[in-house]
Design an enzyme around this catalytic site. Structure first.
Site, PDB file in Angstrom:
ATOM      1  N   HIS A   1      41.053  16.159  73.164  1.00 41.61           N
ATOM      2  CA  HIS A   1      40.600  17.146  73.639  1.00 41.61           C
ATOM      3  C   HIS A   1      39.250  16.448  74.768  1.00 41.61           C
ATOM      4  O   HIS A   1      39.001  15.405  74.501  1.00 41.61           O
ATOM      5  CB  HIS A   1      40.051  17.922  72.442  1.00 41.61           C
TER       6      HIS A   1
ATOM      7  N   TYR B   1      37.634  19.053  64.391  1.00 38.91           N
ATOM      8  CA  TYR B   1      38.017  17.067  65.287  1.00 38.91           C
ATOM      9  C   TYR B   1      37.961  16.622  63.863  1.00 38.91           C
ATOM     10  O   TYR B   1      36.550  16.452  63.459  1.00 38.91           O
ATOM     11  CB  TYR B   1      37.888  17.152  66.401  1.00 38.91           C
TER      12      TYR B   1
ATOM     13  N   CYS C   1      41.847  20.738  78.924  1.00 38.14           N
ATOM     14  CA  CYS C   1      41.400  19.905  78.027  1.00 38.14           C
ATOM     15  C   CYS C   1      42.547  19.467  78.030  1.00 38.14           C
ATOM     16  O   CYS C   1      43.378  19.081  77.966  1.00 38.14           O
ATOM     17  CB  CYS C   1      41.027  20.907  77.352  1.00 38.14           C
TER      18      CYS C   1
END
Length: 148
Positions: free
Chosen positions: A7, A36, A123
């Site tokens: 990402h 994340y 992304c």
């Protein structure tokens, strides 16, 4: 873990950002933690995010057994998608992929970008498949011909 998804933070290069800032953003959205597992800063520093023992929150419908890695950056000053990552980030991403794929026995084919799961997303603002190929597949060279 079976997959890795790359990402970007969708922030311009001038924005100072680290895992703690992203964590605050995600907590403000009502999430239990940063989405994340790993964050790679502009200087190549790799920061731990969400515990690896917990399912990530980074790809709707595809978080189970999926490690989320976020590169800081990814948009221009006008907030349009832009591949503006540093050499330090590319090197750190390659190193992190080596470690994670080895530790969890994840094949390189199972490393994707967020946009590979959702075509409406830009992304991480680069083609992860191209990155994997360039960094991890040997270059085939033609033999040198020596005219003698």
């Amino acid at each position: 873990m079976k997959r890795i998804t790359i990402h970007c933070s969708a922030t311009p290069v001038t924005m100072a950002l680290d895992a703690n800032v992203i964590r605050r953003w995600h907590l403000a959205r009502g999430w239990s933690d940063i989405g994340y597992h790993w964050v790679i800063n502009r200087d190549g520093r790799i920061e731990a995010g969400r515990s690896m023992q917990r399912t990530g929150a980074h790809v709707r419908g595809h978080n189970h057994h999926n490690i989320g890695v976020c590169l800081v950056g990814g948009v221009s000053k006008q907030f349009s998608p832009e591949n503006n990552f540093t050499e330090a980030q590319w090197d750190a991403l390659a190193q992190l992929i080596v470690v994670l794929s080895h530790c969890y026995n994840i094949p390189l084919a199972n490393i994707k970008g967020h946009r590979d799961y959702d075509a409406a997303k830009a992304c991480p603002c680069f083609d992860v498949g191209d990155f994997i190929y360039a960094r991890f597949h040997p270059v085939i060279r033609q033999p040198e011909i020596n005219p003698s």
